[in-house]
Design an enzyme around this catalytic site. Structure first.
Site, PDB file in Angstrom:
ATOM      1  N   GLY A  31       0.833  -1.200   0.000  1.00  0.00           N
ATOM      2  CA  GLY A  31       0.000   0.000   0.000  1.00  0.00           C
ATOM      3  C   GLY A  31       0.866   1.248   0.000  1.00  0.00           C
ATOM      4  N   LEU A  32       0.225   2.389  -0.114  1.00  0.00           N
ATOM      5  CA  LEU A  32       0.936   3.660  -0.156  1.00  0.00           C
ATOM      6  C   LEU A  32       1.699   3.931   1.141  1.00  0.00           C
ATOM      7  CD1 LEU A  32      -1.824   5.972  -1.699  1.00  0.00           C
ATOM      8  CD2 LEU A  32       0.191   5.044  -2.881  1.00  0.00           C
ATOM      9  N   SER A  33       2.680   4.806   1.057  1.00  0.00           N
ATOM     10  CA  SER A  33       3.336   5.295   2.255  1.00  0.00           C
ATOM     11  C   SER A  33       2.286   5.952   3.147  1.00  0.00           C
ATOM     12  CB  SER A  33       4.408   6.326   1.862  1.00  0.00           C
ATOM     13  OG  SER A  33       5.030   6.856   3.007  1.00  0.00           O
ATOM     14  N   ALA A  34       2.355   5.697   4.449  1.00  0.00           N
ATOM     15  CA  ALA A  34       1.419   6.237   5.443  1.00  0.00           C
ATOM     16  C   ALA A  34       0.038   5.586   5.365  1.00  0.00           C
ATOM     17  CB  ALA A  34       1.290   7.755   5.343  1.00  0.00           C
ATOM     18  N   SER A  35      -0.058   4.438   4.699  1.00  0.00           N
ATOM     19  CA  SER A  35      -1.346   3.733   4.659  1.00  0.00           C
ATOM     20  C   SER A  35      -1.594   2.968   5.963  1.00  0.00           C
ATOM     21  CB  SER A  35      -1.397   2.769   3.475  1.00  0.00           C
ATOM     22  OG  SER A  35      -0.391   1.780   3.580  1.00  0.00           O
ATOM     23  N   GLY A  36      -0.522   2.692   6.711  1.00  0.00           N
ATOM     24  CA  GLY A  36      -0.663   1.966   7.968  1.00  0.00           C
ATOM     25  C   GLY A  36      -0.036   0.584   7.946  1.00  0.00           C
ATOM     26  N   LYS A  37       0.706   0.266   6.890  1.00  0.00           N
ATOM     27  CA  LYS A  37       1.303  -1.069   6.740  1.00  0.00           C
ATOM     28  C   LYS A  37       2.177  -1.461   7.923  1.00  0.00           C
ATOM     29  CE  LYS A  37       3.510  -0.087   2.982  1.00  0.00           C
ATOM     30  NZ  LYS A  37       3.143   1.342   3.041  1.00  0.00           N
ATOM     31  N   SER A  38       3.146  -0.622   8.254  1.00  0.00           N
ATOM     32  CA  SER A  38       4.106  -0.969   9.306  1.00  0.00           C
ATOM     33  C   SER A  38       3.439  -1.035  10.676  1.00  0.00           C
ATOM     34  CB  SER A  38       5.256   0.042   9.331  1.00  0.00           C
ATOM     35  OG  SER A  38       6.037  -0.078   8.162  1.00  0.00           O
ATOM     36  N   SER A 105       5.916  -1.794  -2.273  1.00  0.00           N
ATOM     37  CA  SER A 105       5.930  -2.742  -3.399  1.00  0.00           C
ATOM     38  C   SER A 105       4.920  -2.327  -4.464  1.00  0.00           C
ATOM     39  CB  SER A 105       5.699  -4.177  -2.918  1.00  0.00           C
ATOM     40  OG  SER A 105       4.645  -4.298  -2.005  1.00  0.00           O
TER      41      SER A 105
END
Length: 200
Positions: A31-38, A105
């Site tokens: 997903g996009l940066s700042a989407s909450g992945k990490s 990715s």
């Protein structure tokens, strides 16, 4: 590429799984940066470990500063970044650990390559699309990257000056502007239990 090497067979994945009592797999958060992945990956790792399921998180903090510190952010470098991550995640999965990757990715082809790598080894690969409107991601912008991208300080920034190709066949699609981190973890955990991939 080295040509004077020979693959040394050891324990099979099935044998390791029987000995450890766990199955390995890769959960691929994209997903996009700042989407909450990490944030989700960290909470999911903690949740699985609390249930005695071996899990390990791979993200920019432990990959870009180590294994992939020699790579930039061109398309070719991004491709190589994801290729290496896929190989490492596969090793973790083969060891009967749940590998949790959280990387933008952005290219479908790279994610498909990661999937095929796991499928060829009969290892489960779960793609999770962590989705959020770019406007919301920009409002969050915890590292100030969108602001820098808008100012032209970052030339190749996904969602602004570089493309993000949304998954077409992700196992899970999570909208982080609609549910909490805790709810996202439960969605993923419930899927893993439903598919008999973990015992929790």
């Amino acid at each position: 590429m080295a040509t004077n090497i020979t693959w040394h067979a050891g324990l099979t994945h099935a044998e390791r799984s029987e000995l450890t009592g766990t199955k390995g797999l890769t959960i691929w958060l994209t997903g996009l940066s700042a989407s909450g992945k990490s944030t989700i990956a960290t909470a999911l790792e903690q949740y699985l470990l609390s249930k005695h399921v071996p899990a390990y998180r791979l993200d920019g903090d432990n990959i870009r500063f180590g294994l992939n510190k020699d790579l930039g952010f061109s398309e070719a470098a991004r491709n190589e970044n994801i290729r290496r991550i896929a190989e490492v995640a596969k090793l973790f999965a083969d060891s009967t650990t749940v590998a949790i990757t959280s990387f933008i990715s952005p290219y479908r082809a790279d994610r498909d390559t990661a999937r095929k790598l796991h499928e060829s080894a009969n290892l489960p690969f779960i793609e999770v699309y962590i989705d959020v409107p770019v406007e919301v991601a920009e409002q969050r912008d915890p590292k100030g990257l969108y602001k820098k991208a808008r100012a032209g300080e970052i030339k190749e920034f996904t969602g602004i000056s570089a493309p993000y190709e949304e998954p077409e066949h992700a196992e899970l699609h999570i909208r982080t502007d609609k549910i909490s981190v805790e709810e996202a973890v439960i969605v993923i955990a419930d899927y893993l239990k439903e598919k008999s991939l973990v015992s929790i």
